[in-house]
Each structure stands twice: as C-alpha cells, then as structure tokens.
Design a protein around this motif. Structure first.
Motif, mmCIF file in Angstrom:
data_model
loop_
_atom_site.group_PDB
_atom_site.id
_atom_site.type_symbol
_atom_site.label_atom_id
_atom_site.label_comp_id
_atom_site.label_asym_id
_atom_site.label_seq_id
_atom_site.Cartn_x
_atom_site.Cartn_y
_atom_site.Cartn_z
ATOM 1 N N TRP A 307 -9.028 13.373 -6.606
ATOM 2 C CA TRP A 307 -8.871 11.872 -6.989
ATOM 3 C C TRP A 307 -9.365 11.035 -5.577
ATOM 4 N N VAL A 308 -9.683 9.982 -5.775
ATOM 5 C CA VAL A 308 -10.649 8.993 -4.610
ATOM 6 C C VAL A 308 -9.853 9.211 -3.367
ATOM 7 N N THR A 309 -8.710 9.286 -3.280
ATOM 8 C CA THR A 309 -8.370 9.499 -1.890
ATOM 9 C C THR A 309 -8.598 10.690 -1.161
ATOM 10 N N GLY A 310 -8.567 11.790 -1.992
ATOM 11 C CA GLY A 310 -9.251 12.804 -1.169
ATOM 12 C C GLY A 310 -10.693 12.753 -0.966
ATOM 13 N N SER A 383 0.495 5.885 3.627
ATOM 14 C CA SER A 383 1.148 5.816 2.216
ATOM 15 C C SER A 383 0.040 5.273 1.410
ATOM 16 N N VAL A 384 -0.011 5.826 0.241
ATOM 17 C CA VAL A 384 -1.052 5.544 -0.621
ATOM 18 C C VAL A 384 -0.636 5.783 -2.219
ATOM 19 N N GLY A 385 -1.108 5.113 -3.034
ATOM 20 C CA GLY A 385 -1.055 5.326 -4.374
ATOM 21 C C GLY A 385 -0.291 4.594 -5.302
ATOM 22 N N GLU A 386 0.859 4.033 -4.712
ATOM 23 C CA GLU A 386 1.821 3.237 -5.522
ATOM 24 C C GLU A 386 2.404 2.237 -4.456
ATOM 25 N N PRO A 387 3.255 1.382 -4.870
ATOM 26 C CA PRO A 387 4.032 0.696 -3.845
ATOM 27 C C PRO A 387 5.188 1.583 -3.580
ATOM 28 N N THR A 410 -1.531 1.689 2.589
ATOM 29 C CA THR A 410 -2.537 1.206 2.205
ATOM 30 C C THR A 410 -3.111 0.921 0.754
ATOM 31 N N TRP A 411 -3.294 -0.157 0.222
ATOM 32 C CA TRP A 411 -3.737 -0.616 -1.064
ATOM 33 C C TRP A 411 -5.207 -0.263 -1.166
ATOM 34 N N TRP A 412 -5.552 0.291 -2.261
ATOM 35 C CA TRP A 412 -6.882 0.396 -2.599
ATOM 36 C C TRP A 412 -6.963 1.161 -3.907
ATOM 37 N N GLN A 413 -8.231 1.374 -4.512
ATOM 38 C CA GLN A 413 -8.537 1.712 -5.766
ATOM 39 C C GLN A 413 -9.991 2.793 -5.621
ATOM 40 N N THR A 414 -9.963 3.628 -6.885
ATOM 41 C CA THR A 414 -11.170 4.376 -6.990
ATOM 42 C C THR A 414 -12.469 3.459 -6.786
ATOM 43 N N GLU A 415 -12.216 2.195 -7.488
ATOM 44 C CA GLU A 415 -13.492 1.209 -7.579
ATOM 45 C C GLU A 415 -13.708 0.870 -6.332
ATOM 46 N N THR A 416 -12.716 0.315 -5.309
ATOM 47 C CA THR A 416 -13.019 -0.090 -4.106
ATOM 48 C C THR A 416 -13.369 0.906 -3.034
ATOM 49 N N LEU A 494 -11.672 -8.372 -10.070
ATOM 50 C CA LEU A 494 -10.408 -8.302 -10.770
ATOM 51 C C LEU A 494 -9.959 -6.958 -10.272
ATOM 52 N N THR A 495 -8.559 -6.862 -9.899
ATOM 53 C CA THR A 495 -8.134 -5.364 -9.471
ATOM 54 C C THR A 495 -7.516 -4.742 -10.499
ATOM 55 N N GLY A 496 -6.776 -5.826 -11.466
ATOM 56 C CA GLY A 496 -5.971 -5.206 -12.406
ATOM 57 C C GLY A 496 -4.524 -5.049 -11.901
ATOM 58 N N TRP A 508 2.157 -8.153 -1.131
ATOM 59 C CA TRP A 508 3.090 -7.363 -1.747
ATOM 60 C C TRP A 508 2.609 -6.984 -3.130
ATOM 61 N N ILE A 509 2.344 -5.556 -3.333
ATOM 62 C CA ILE A 509 1.622 -5.182 -4.633
ATOM 63 C C ILE A 509 3.009 -4.936 -5.617
ATOM 64 N N ILE A 510 2.837 -5.516 -6.753
ATOM 65 C CA ILE A 510 3.875 -5.330 -7.576
ATOM 66 C C ILE A 510 3.430 -4.203 -8.584
ATOM 67 N N ILE A 517 -0.825 3.751 -16.294
ATOM 68 C CA ILE A 517 0.118 4.114 -15.706
ATOM 69 C C ILE A 517 -0.033 5.002 -14.227
ATOM 70 N N LYS A 518 0.804 4.893 -13.783
ATOM 71 C CA LYS A 518 0.518 5.635 -12.256
ATOM 72 C C LYS A 518 1.588 6.640 -12.532
ATOM 73 N N VAL A 519 1.516 7.810 -12.504
ATOM 74 C CA VAL A 519 2.553 8.934 -12.637
ATOM 75 C C VAL A 519 2.086 9.754 -11.452
HETATM 76 C C1 7RM Z 1 -5.893 5.094 -4.191
HETATM 77 C C2 7RM Z 1 -5.660 5.121 -5.482
HETATM 78 C C3 7RM Z 1 -5.581 2.523 -7.748
HETATM 79 C C4 7RM Z 1 -4.208 1.813 -8.346
HETATM 80 C C5 7RM Z 1 -3.962 0.378 -7.595
HETATM 81 C C6 7RM Z 1 -2.342 0.063 -7.699
HETATM 82 C C7 7RM Z 1 -1.955 1.542 -7.032
HETATM 83 C C8 7RM Z 1 -2.604 2.234 -4.673
HETATM 84 C C9 7RM Z 1 -1.250 1.362 -3.506
HETATM 85 C C10 7RM Z 1 -0.836 1.008 -4.676
HETATM 86 C C11 7RM Z 1 0.705 -0.294 -4.367
HETATM 87 C C12 7RM Z 1 -0.184 0.951 -2.349
HETATM 88 N N1 7RM Z 1 -6.673 4.790 -6.282
HETATM 89 N N2 7RM Z 1 -1.975 1.656 -5.584
HETATM 90 N N3 7RM Z 1 -2.400 2.261 -3.599
HETATM 91 N N4 7RM Z 1 -0.013 0.012 -5.119
HETATM 92 N N5 7RM Z 1 0.624 -0.030 -2.845
HETATM 93 N N6 7RM Z 1 -0.498 1.152 -1.436
HETATM 94 O O1 7RM Z 1 -4.507 5.208 -5.618
HETATM 95 O O2 7RM Z 1 -7.859 4.399 -8.746
HETATM 96 O O3 7RM Z 1 -6.191 6.185 -8.388
HETATM 97 O O4 7RM Z 1 -5.217 3.914 -8.197
HETATM 98 O O5 7RM Z 1 -3.125 2.503 -7.546
HETATM 99 O O6 7RM Z 1 -1.813 -0.089 -8.868
HETATM 100 O O7 7RM Z 1 -4.723 -0.543 -8.640
HETATM 101 S S1 7RM Z 1 -6.542 4.780 -7.949
#
Ligand code: 7RM
Length: 629
Positions: A307-310, A383-387, A410-416, A494-496, A508-510, A517-519
């Motif tokens: 995954w991008v984090t790795g 912390s990363v991946g979801e709220p 840390t909030w971010w994405q594969t794209e960023t 646009l982050t989505g 605050w990311i919702i 879906i983040k599983v």
């Molecule tokens: C790094 C990663 C991206 C999506 C992103 C968000 C969610 C990731 C956080 C988060 C809240 C965070 N890349 N997300 N980090 N939401 N707080 N710290 O996860 O491409 O697999 O996913 O993950 O929805 O758009 S990813």
C-alpha cells in the motif's frame, strides 16, 4: 504559534518535545508560507542530483504539473549510494523479523549490494528503463530490494498487495503490461501459508505480456515452476550475472518511478503514477519533519509495502533520511496480541506509525498485553488510513505512548504520495483531528457550489495548489485523471473526502463521499466487489456498501439478485463470500450477503447505494426523487 487557548480537548506538546522540535517546526511553517516553491526547492537541494533543475514547477499544462524541470536524479541512488559514501555505510538500514522467528539485519552497504545484485538479475531478464515489473509477495526484505532494484535501473514497479488474489493480480498485470513478475512461493500469515505462486500461476494464464517470473523462496513448499518462464531468485542471485555493482540509470525528475493501483469511484482500480524527482522530495521531507526523524532512531511503519503507506514510509522516506527501518512479517495478533509490543521492546523502536484499525484491535485485548513489555524507547507515534476515534487516540496515547509520545494523525492518499494534513511534533493535538496542512500545502473545504464552508460545516476537501509528490496521471488514462480529480471544482484537486474545519482552523476528516470503502484501513471500491459477485454464475446483480464496524472501521455488506433458476441458501451465500475472496482477495470478503428481489436504482439504472446504507442503518435515506420505483 499563537498563545490563544484552543477549543475542545487539547494535548499540548511537552517541554521535552518542544525543546527538540519547536525551532525547526516554526521555521518550516514560516518559510513555506512565505514561498512554497522555494521551500520545496530548499528541500530538493538536500538530496543528490546528477543535474540540477532549470525550474521548480511547470504549470503550463495543468493539471499535468511537472516538478524540478530537467533535473536528473535517481531515488534509489539517494536511498542507498549516497549513504554508502558517509559514516552511514555500516549503519543498519533494515531490521526484519519473520513470523517464524527468522531475523535479518542489513547495513546500508549490504542493502545496496543486494539491490545491485537484484538489479543485475532483472537486467539479465531483459528489463530496461521504462519497463513495468509487478511485485507480489509478503513482507520480506526482498520486497524492499525488489522495489529499489527496479528504481535503480529505471524500471517502473507495480507492487500488488499480497492480500489480493487472482483477478486483482491479473487485472494489474494486464493494465500495466508488466514484462516481469517477481513473486514469492508463499507468505506466512498467522501460522499458515498463503500460496502466492499458485495464485500468480492462475493470474498468469491470462496475462500475455509477462515474459519471465522471478520466484523468491520464502515458505519452501512445493510449487509449480514453468520451464523457460519461471526462475528461482536464489539461482540467479548466486550466478555470475549478479555482480556486486550495477550501473545506475540516470533518471529525469519526471520519469515514472512506480504505479500503484487504487480503488476509485467507479470501474476498475486505476494505476496512480509517481515520479523519481518530486516523489523523492516529498517523501524525504515529510518523513523528516512529521516524524522528527533523527539518525539514532529506529523507525517502524507497520503498514504493508503493498500500500502507499509502505511505499512512502517503510521504503523511500526513511531510507532517503538514512534511518534504520524495521519491518515484520505476519499479523498483529499472532501468535498472541503481544507481538507488536515485544518487537518494540526487543528492537528498541522509537517511532511507531500504525493504523487506527490495529489500535482498536489491540484495545479489545486490554492493557495487560501492552504493559507486559517495556515500551520506554518510544518517542513518537503516528496514525494513518482512516479517522482515529478519540477513544482509540486516548488509549494509544496513554497505554502505548505512556502519555509522553505525541501522535501524528496523518491524512493523505495514494494520489498525494505523502502526508498532506498532519500535526508536526510541536503542534497542540486534538484527538481525532489531523490538525493542519503540512508546510507548503493549501487545503480548503467547499460546499456544493464551490464556496468555502463556514467553521464546523462539512464539505468537500480539496487541495488548492500543486505539490512535488502529487500523482502525475492515471496510467493509460489521462482523461480519467482530469475527470476524477480536476473537474468538480476547476483548478482544484478533489480528494473524494468530506471534512470540516473548526474555529481553530483544525481539520477533521469525516470520510469518503464516493463509493470507496476503507476496510481495516485498506481501500476498496464497491465496483470491484460487485464485479466479483457478478462474475459468479448464480448472480445477476449486486450492490456493496460499507457499514461502520468497531474494529475494521467499515465492513462490507452486499445485496445480491440471483439469476433465474438459482435458489437462495446459506450454502450459496457462503460460496459467494469465498468467491469474492478468491477473485479480489481475503480482505474483500463481505461481512454479510443478503439475497434480495430488487435493488434501489435511479431511473438511469444506477444502483443507489446510499438508500441501501440508510435502510441498513435505520436512518432517513434523504432525497428519493431520482428513485425508479
Ligand atoms: C494513506 C492512505 C486514502 C483515504 C483518504 C481518507 C482515508 C487516510 C486518514 C484518512 C482520516 C486519516 N492512502 N484516510 N488517512 N482519513 N484520517 N489520518 O490511507 O489511498 O489507501 O486511502 O484514506 O478517506 O481519502 S489510501
């Protein structure tokens, strides 16, 4: 920093943390605010370039931005060779513990040697600059050397997560038109063997472009080797073709470094493309500043390299900084829920970067498992991946971090490519908030009409200016790149995600506003799960939604319409779950499948997932005017 009191629950940095980081934090915020391009340029200057750039940013063909124009470099050279010229030559670069108790430790010198040998092996299989190489294996040191070896010779790596299965791998091999597949015979997972080579054999039957398969022996079980196509890695690595040195490919800043597939709103996963130059500058600087990484640290990002984090925080970011990285094979709760904590004690980890789903999982086992070990080496958490839910944040802070370690959410994405919204160690923290944009990044929250939302009001999270490690395009699909990211609000990315900003300017990311879906922190698209279901002979139509889950964050629930002649039964439902596991991967197996007589659709025939979701949650489905019936 202002002295104004912040609202809500706030954790202020300790004197110790401030003494260490305040000067640096304040100076980078200031310089990036003054001029973000010279901030990035200054960061780029700390890395090695065979030729410096003529210009930092070219935005003449936006949204196809270019960074460090005409600069020549190589990210793998910066990860390894540069350190081998210094006192870091004999410093430990990678510490690794296998699930079966195996252990390896590689110095920068050794990691470079292994990478060079690996790169020579790839060249002997005909891999050249620009060729795509797919990597499919578990968390073993060879996944790191495989990525670096590709980068060294200018090949574009495409890592496919070992938790994905036949169809996912097949799709990615085809779309990337990979020439070579690097695969392990198997991977250890909770005491069992995941038969990666067997899955790959099935995927390869339909992947026309793959000429050779390089097989790494990890589990040693019996596998099929196809004569002329499959080669044992250890055979080639011990043959004369694998010399200890290997000419580096000089790369343009904008030459592709890797593709990484990620799920989007509709259709098949798309390949996000990152480059040598900009991505290198982004991973280098975010790792250094967000995690306050210093030379003595042992840094552990517990994500998977698939995954991008790795990619950014196991491999590239830490190695660019010359840090000591830790990686393990296996699962957090095997052989028991003390595995992580025992490793932190044993290897003296200073920085732990993990996902909320793992933290919530550990919380369930209670404090005792953590307290059994001495975690005093820890200095900082991530912390990363979801709220991260405030309860999980507080537990992580208190029980794991001993109330002394700040948590970088840390909030971010594969794209960023790299962290976009995150505290720095000197930032006052609010549990559940990613706090502020990283220096040089401008974000905003917009309503439907593109107007800036008021404080505390939810809206679309956008990024307003380009940054070096941004995706450059979607491989093979530049139209979709424009359409998906740059069309909703002209000129903005646009982050989505939806988010809100509080009175203190904290973000605050919702969550996702689309069908992602983040599983357990892993990103999946409803479309992939639905296609897998529909590929089963009994299924006519399917809809997948994500519903809240206490450990996984979200879990997948599906609704299925059967073809005529098929009867609803528990056996069929189980068969469908297994089928999704086989096609997409075990992580995508639905939590529940309900057989239904109809699906809610718009008049144009689109499945209205939000109606299914509202029904499942027992809440108001909102506007139903577009519903067909
Ligand atoms: C790094 C990663 C991206 C999506 C992103 C968000 C969610 C990731 C956080 C988060 C809240 C965070 N890349 N997300 N980090 N939401 N707080 N710290 O996860 O491409 O697999 O996913 O993950 O929805 O758009 S990813």
């Amino acid at each position: 920093m202002s002295d104004r009191k912040l609202s809500g629950e706030v954790f202020y940095p300790s004197k110790e943390v401030l003494d260490r980081t305040q000067v640096q934090c304040e100076s980078i915020y200031q310089s990036a605010e003054k001029d973000s391009l010279s901030f990035w340029e200054n960061e780029a200057n700390k890395l090695h370039w065979f030729r410096k750039w003529d210009k930092v940013l070219d935005d003449s063909k936006k949204p196809f931005f270019k960074w460090f124009i005409n600069g020549k470099t190589n990210i793998a050279y910066n990860c390894l060779d540069v350190h081998c010229e210094t006192y870091r030559r004999n410093k430990v670069a990678l510490v690794w513990e296998g699930e079966n108790g195996d252990f390896r430790s590689l110095s920068y010198f050794a990691l470079r040697r292994e990478t060079c040998r690996f790169a020579n092996v790839l060249r002997s299989l005909g891999v050249k600059k620009g060729d795509r190489v797919t990597i499919y294996m578990g968390r073993v040191p060879e996944i790191v050397t495989a990525m670096l070896a590709c980068a060294r010779i200018g090949a574009i790596h495409s890592v496919v997560y070992g938790g994905f299965s036949v169809e996912s791998l097949h799709e990615r091999l085809e779309d990337s038109q990979s020439k070579v597949l690097i695969v392990a015979d198997g991977a250890y997972q909770r005491g069992k063997i995941v038969e990666l080579k067997k899955i790959a054999d099935e995927a390869l039957q339909r992947a026309a472009t793959v000429e050779s398969v390089l097989v790494i022996k990890r589990t040693g079980h019996e596998i099929n080797m196809e004569f002329g196509r499959d080669f044992w890695y250890h055979d080639l690595m011990s043959s004369p073709i694998a010399g200890n040195s290997c000419d580096i490919e000089i790369m343009d800043s904008e030459d592709p470094l890797y593709l990484l597939y990620t799920s989007g709103t509709t259709g098949k996963p798309k390949a996000i493309m990152h480059t040598h130059g900009g991505y290198m500058v982004g991973t280098y600087s975010t790792t250094k500043y967000v995690f306050d990484l210093s030379d003595e640290d042992r840094f552990w990002c517990a994500a998977d390299p698939g995954w991008v984090t790795g990619h950014s925080y196991i491999v590239y970011g830490p190695l660019l900084n010359g840090a000591t990285c830790f990686m393990y094979e296996g699962a957090p709760n095997f052989p028991n829920p003390g595995r992580w904590w025992s490793m932190i004690e044993k290897y003296g980890i200073n920085i732990l970067y993990a996902a909320p789903t793992a933290i919530r999982g550990f919380m369930r086992y209670g404090d005792a498992w953590v307290k059994r070990y001495n975690l005093s080496s820890l200095r900082l958490l991530g912390s990363v991946g979801e709220p991260i839910n405030p309860e999980a944040w507080r537990w992580y802070h208190k029980v794991v971090g001993g109330e002394r370690c700040p948590i970088m959410d840390t909030w971010w994405q594969t794209e960023t490519g790299v962290v976009m919204i995150s505290p720095l160690p000197c930032t006052p923290l609010k549990p559940g908030s990613g706090t502020k944009p990283f220096p040089g990044i401008q974000v905003d929250i917009l309503d439907e009409k593109g107007m800036r939302t008021d404080d505390d009001e939810e809206g679309y999270l956008v990024i307003k200016n380009p940054w070096p490690s941004m995706l450059r395009t979607i491989w093979n699909d530049p139209e979709r790149y424009i359409q998906q990211y740059w069309s909703r609000f002209p000129g903005m990315y646009l982050t989505g995600d939806s988010a809100r900003r509080d009175v203190d300017g904290y973000y605050w990311i919702i969550g996702r506003v689309d069908d992602v879906i983040k599983v357990s922190g892993y990103r999946l698209g409803t479309a992939e799960i639905e296609s897998a279901l529909v590929s089963h002979q009994a299924v006519a139509e399917a809809a997948a939604i994500g519903l809240p889950h206490s450990v996984k964050g979200h879990a997948i629930h599906c609704y299925v319409l059967l073809k005529a002649g098929f009867e609803k039964s528990d056996k069929l439902i189980e068969e469908l779950r297994q089928h999704v596991g086989h096609e997409v991967g075990p992580i995508a197996k639905p939590e529940s499948i309900e057989i239904v007589d109809s699906l809610p659709k718009t008049r144009s025939g689109k499945i209205m997932r939000r109606v299914l979701k509202a029904k499942a949650l027992g809440i108001d489905p909102g506007n139903l005017s577009t519903l067909e019936e």
